[in-house]
Write a protein that holds these residues in place. Sequence first.
Motif, PDB file in Angstrom:
ATOM      1  N   GLY A   1       3.397  -2.923  -9.287  1.00  0.00           N
ATOM      2  CA  GLY A   1       2.978  -1.516  -8.653  1.00  0.00           C
ATOM      3  C   GLY A   1       2.258  -1.031  -9.583  1.00  0.00           C
ATOM      4  O   GLY A   1       2.438  -0.896 -10.937  1.00  0.00           O
ATOM      5  N   ASN A   2       1.178  -0.019  -9.276  1.00  0.00           N
ATOM      6  CA  ASN A   2       0.402   0.658 -10.244  1.00  0.00           C
ATOM      7  C   ASN A   2       1.068   1.643 -10.908  1.00  0.00           C
ATOM      8  O   ASN A   2       0.950   1.838 -12.143  1.00  0.00           O
ATOM      9  CB  ASN A   2      -0.901   1.115  -9.445  1.00  0.00           C
TER      10      ASN A   2
ATOM     11  N   ASN B   1      -0.811   2.720  -5.428  1.00  0.00           N
ATOM     12  CA  ASN B   1      -1.376   1.529  -4.830  1.00  0.00           C
ATOM     13  C   ASN B   1      -2.546   1.624  -4.133  1.00  0.00           C
ATOM     14  O   ASN B   1      -2.954   0.787  -3.379  1.00  0.00           O
ATOM     15  CB  ASN B   1      -0.418   0.402  -4.453  1.00  0.00           C
TER      16      ASN B   1
ATOM     17  N   THR C   1      -0.610  -5.383  -9.565  1.00  0.00           N
ATOM     18  CA  THR C   1      -1.366  -4.029  -9.457  1.00  0.00           C
ATOM     19  C   THR C   1      -2.566  -4.466  -8.663  1.00  0.00           C
ATOM     20  O   THR C   1      -3.037  -5.439  -8.453  1.00  0.00           O
ATOM     21  CB  THR C   1      -1.738  -3.521 -10.898  1.00  0.00           C
TER      22      THR C   1
ATOM     23  N   GLN D   1       0.690  -1.412   0.086  1.00  0.00           N
ATOM     24  CA  GLN D   1      -0.070   0.016   0.203  1.00  0.00           C
ATOM     25  C   GLN D   1       1.003   1.277  -0.074  1.00  0.00           C
ATOM     26  O   GLN D   1       0.183   2.344  -0.516  1.00  0.00           O
ATOM     27  CB  GLN D   1      -0.924   0.332   1.214  1.00  0.00           C
TER      28      GLN D   1
END
Length: 171
Positions: free
Chosen positions: A90-91, A30, A50, A25
């Motif tokens: 990761g986003n 994220n 993701t 997080q």
Amino acid sequence: RSSSPIPKSHDGSRSFPPACLSLLQSLPGNLHCIDCHAADASWASVTYGTVMCLKCSGRHRGLGVQTSYVKSLTMDSWNHSQVLSMLEGGNTQLSQFFSRHHMSPTDPNYYGPDVINRYNTKAALFYKHHLSNHIKSVAEKGVYLGREACRRGKSGTKSSGKSKSVNKKTG
């Protein structure tokens, strides 16, 4: 750090480790869904590392597990490699990749068919294979020392960030 071990299922998988969830997080982007930017990102595409909302997780499930393997961060069991995929993905990382390949909408509030269809492209396939190979390499080392350590090993440069150790056996 909790002294009680995370319970294992019959196949050796465990719930997503709380310490790893905190790390996940904390990764850029994220806290929101990769596709629609909703704030309730409690689902994940292990394939791309993701996080996403429930609605978008359904869209990813519709792509099939060969394209996007979806799991709940809170309800499903996770094995070591799957957790590593989330910590190394990761986003923001995937969003930047999509932007470099001109596969991101110009309006961040836009959610149309091309947002989900980008996962069926050669570029997305390249990203998926690259992340998978990277995770295999990291998993072979046994102890996860953090994103900075993995990247430092590839580029040969030093990072000033602190590394987090995650043991394969204890999560």
